[in-house]
Design an enzyme around this catalytic site. Structure first.
Site, mmCIF file in Angstrom:
data_model
loop_
_atom_site.group_PDB
_atom_site.id
_atom_site.type_symbol
_atom_site.label_atom_id
_atom_site.label_comp_id
_atom_site.label_asym_id
_atom_site.label_seq_id
_atom_site.Cartn_x
_atom_site.Cartn_y
_atom_site.Cartn_z
ATOM 1 N N GLU A 177 -6.999 9.052 5.640
ATOM 2 C CA GLU A 177 -7.951 9.367 6.587
ATOM 3 C C GLU A 177 -7.668 10.940 6.476
ATOM 4 O OE1 GLU A 177 -4.238 8.730 9.487
ATOM 5 O OE2 GLU A 177 -4.968 7.182 9.583
ATOM 6 N N HIS A 223 -2.279 10.698 0.605
ATOM 7 C CA HIS A 223 -2.428 10.887 1.353
ATOM 8 C C HIS A 223 -1.562 11.585 2.056
ATOM 9 C CE1 HIS A 223 -0.817 7.372 4.588
ATOM 10 N NE2 HIS A 223 -0.684 8.717 5.123
ATOM 11 N N GLU A 237 -3.884 0.428 8.069
ATOM 12 C CA GLU A 237 -2.447 0.656 9.138
ATOM 13 C C GLU A 237 -3.015 -0.317 10.254
ATOM 14 O OE1 GLU A 237 -1.951 4.436 8.985
ATOM 15 O OE2 GLU A 237 -2.089 4.608 6.665
ATOM 16 N N ASN A 277 -7.931 2.031 9.520
ATOM 17 C CA ASN A 277 -6.849 2.503 9.971
ATOM 18 C C ASN A 277 -6.983 2.444 11.420
ATOM 19 O OD1 ASN A 277 -5.605 2.598 8.092
ATOM 20 N ND2 ASN A 277 -5.057 4.734 7.861
ATOM 21 N N TYR A 330 -4.919 2.583 16.098
ATOM 22 C CA TYR A 330 -4.034 2.532 16.237
ATOM 23 C C TYR A 330 -4.963 2.735 17.589
ATOM 24 C CZ TYR A 330 -1.038 3.830 12.320
ATOM 25 O OH TYR A 330 -0.597 3.892 11.000
ATOM 26 N N ARG A 364 1.141 -0.942 0.344
ATOM 27 C CA ARG A 364 -0.134 0.211 -0.208
ATOM 28 C C ARG A 364 0.771 1.452 0.287
ATOM 29 N NH1 ARG A 364 -2.317 3.194 4.189
ATOM 30 N NH2 ARG A 364 -3.961 4.747 3.590
HETATM 31 C C1 PNW Z 1 -1.815 8.167 10.226
HETATM 32 N N1 PNW Z 1 -3.119 12.128 15.205
HETATM 33 O O1 PNW Z 1 -0.939 9.261 10.853
HETATM 34 C C2 PNW Z 1 -0.794 7.964 8.668
HETATM 35 O O2 PNW Z 1 -2.018 7.537 7.407
HETATM 36 C C3 PNW Z 1 0.815 7.302 8.394
HETATM 37 O O3 PNW Z 1 1.069 8.124 7.348
HETATM 38 C C4 PNW Z 1 1.658 7.872 9.663
HETATM 39 O O4 PNW Z 1 2.339 7.413 9.989
HETATM 40 C C5 PNW Z 1 0.460 6.730 10.858
HETATM 41 O O5 PNW Z 1 -0.724 7.204 10.875
HETATM 42 C C6 PNW Z 1 1.277 6.791 12.074
HETATM 43 O O6 PNW Z 1 0.970 7.999 13.106
HETATM 44 C C7 PNW Z 1 -1.949 9.542 11.802
HETATM 45 O O7 PNW Z 1 -2.434 12.854 16.067
HETATM 46 C C8 PNW Z 1 -1.475 10.794 12.867
HETATM 47 O O8 PNW Z 1 -4.078 11.319 15.572
HETATM 48 C C9 PNW Z 1 -1.800 11.281 13.120
HETATM 49 C C10 PNW Z 1 -2.776 10.775 14.241
HETATM 50 C C11 PNW Z 1 -3.393 9.981 13.703
HETATM 51 C C12 PNW Z 1 -3.358 9.817 12.349
#
Ligand code: PNW
Length: 484
Positions: free
Chosen positions: A175, A130, A388, A308, A310, A83
């Protein structure tokens, strides 16, 4: 919090796709080569204080010159799909409409990259946006300006004209929450604006650009798999018996998740979100941004939703006790800056965290997938992929640049078990992408945060597979997360 047992192996359904992800500005480098012009991230990284140590993507991982070796490396890791994103600032560097706006050299790079992937039996999974908007378009108002929508569609079709004979999977946006609210309202990402109204306008225009692009791609390529990637949070009330906390979590859900999922899957903005906007005086302005017919375009059917994930969050309308607030180097407010989440705070829960102080919460992913399947993708017959998931840790490399990252391996193990649990309970998830293939430019954190399953030595630019990468090879090639 629930931690799944790790003493048994879990096998994924036949045909499950194993991938790894990156994004153009985070890995390519060659920022001033072959006709590429500044994107908003080039200019943002020059703003004092915007990015840690003013790091930028001038060199990054130099994938622009090393793509062929990277494709071989992926094949060696058993990765079946890559990706990546194309850079608008490379393909149509000045944001100018018409054939004269196309940079053939920029397109050529992506053509070579795609050929290398195919030579290595790797499925190209292409994301059109992106976050690297040409600065020339930001100068005209950026995503807050409706004119950018049709220019995006034109850019997208330029890429499709060049690569559509070889690329079958197309993602419009990565995102949009980040490229609207985090960028135009919180000011944390490029272009660093701090306007609630601009964030809302940007969100709507991004959605409209998505919908129009899906329509154009669908008629140009009826057999392609078309979709969008959204980032989701899993908001929970700090105290489920406290109605204020419950309302706080509802607001975050609207402002983060449903503001994108509802227009795409239901053709409407959430009613509670619109009420919350009215309460802070933003409803009238937003109603003017949304034209008749926009929501029909935005809800054009898609084939795939990229998720995605986290971490989730615990919400309240009272600030967290100071003692629990983390010490992230990028200043982090616990109070939401977002218009429909006015007065909402995030409370750290004492869970283990990554080096960005992001909580490690695998069970949130199981719940998220069940919910998306029940409320959005299941009824629409849309495929789910994890596009992700991953974590940043302060890696320590030995003399051979090897990183024994058991912490990252553990993160992946727990989250893949969480995905498997969702699949067991009937949620059809079709694939998973590790974020990231390589250590890379982590936006406002610069090169200070490493997400790779492969280490990048930023002096030599050499790649060295980490312990997590070796482990991921086993997972990808056996379709199984082994017992530990
Ligand atoms: C995502 N937040 O970014 C992106 O899709 C990637 O490019 C990035 O490297 C990855 O997650 C890790 O951070 C985010 O602040 C960046 O909530 C910041 C946030 C969320 C997603």
């Amino acid at each position: 919090s629930y931690t799944p047992p790790t003493d048994r192996s879990v096998t994924f359904p036949d045909g499950f796709l194993w991938g790894a992800a990156t994004a153009a500005y985070q890995v390519e480098g060659a920022a001033h080569e072959d006709g590429r012009r500044d994107s908003i991230w080039d200019t943002f990284s020059r703003v004092p204080g915007a990015v840690l140590d003013a790091h930028n993507g001038d060199v990054a991982c130099d994938q622009y010159h090393r793509y062929a070796d990277d494709a071989k490396l992926m094949a060696d890791l058993g990765i079946q799909t890559y990706r990546f994103s194309t850079s608008w600032a490379r393909v149509r560097p000045d944001g100018v409409s018409g054939p004269e706006g196309v940079n053939a050299q920029g397109l050529d790079y992506y053509s070579r990259l795609v050929d290398s992937l195919l030579d290595n039996n790797i499925l190209p999974w292409l994301t059109l946006y992106h976050w690297d908007l040409p600065q020339a378009l930001e100068d005209q108002g950026g995503w807050a300006n409706r004119d950018v929508v049709d220019l995006f569609v034109e850019y997208a079709m330029t890429v499709h004209d060049a690569l559509g004979d070889r690329v079958r999977v197309w993602t419009t946006l990565n995102e949009p929450w980040c490229s609207s609210f985090l960028s135009y309202t919180a000011g944390v990402h490029a272009p660093g604006r701090t306007s609630p109204a601009d964030g809302l306008a940007a969100a709507h225009h991004l959605l409209l650009a998505h919908g129009k692009t899906i329509q154009e791609l669908r008629s140009a390529a009826p057999d392609a798999e078309l979709g969008i990637t959204l980032n989701f949070t899993v908001p929970d009330p700090v105290d489920p018996s406290n109605p204020d906390d419950v309302d706080a979590a509802r607001r975050i859900d609207a402002q983060f998740n449903r503001v994108f999922a509802d227009p795409i899957f239901r053709g409407e903005y959430p009613a509670d979100l619109l009420e919350d906007l009215a309460a802070v005086g933003l409803r009238e302005g937003f109603d003017k941004v949304v034209h008749d017919g926009d929501l029909e375009i935005i809800s054009t059917p898609i084939d795939a939703l990229g998720v995605n994930y986290y971490h989730g969050e615990a919400n309240s309308k009272t600030p967290p006790p100071d003692s629990l607030v983390g010490d992230a180097p990028v200043e982090r407010e616990t109070r939401s800056p977002y218009p429909a989440a006015d007065g909402v705070y995030v409370h750290p829960r004492g869970l283990p965290v990554t080096d960005q102080d992001w909580e490690i919460q695998p069970e949130g992913l199981t719940r998220l997938l069940r919910r998306l399947h029940a409320e959005y993708t299941g009824p629409a017959g849309v495929k789910l992929y994890i596009t992700e998931n991953g974590c940043a840790f302060d890696d320590v490399a030995d003399d051979n640049d090897f990183v024994d990252d058991q912490n990252r391996l553990n993160f992946y193990d727990l989250h893949l078990r969480a995905v498997h649990e969702a699949i067991e309970s009937g949620v059809p998830v079709h694939g998973y992408f590790a974020w990231s293939l390589l250590d890379n430019y982590e936006w406002a954190w610069g090169y200070h945060k490493r997400f790779g399953i492969v280490r990048v030595n930023y002096e030599t630019l050499e790649r060295t597979v980490k312990a997590s990468g070796e482990w991921y090879r086993t997972v990808a090639t056996t379709n199984t997360v082994p017992a530990r």
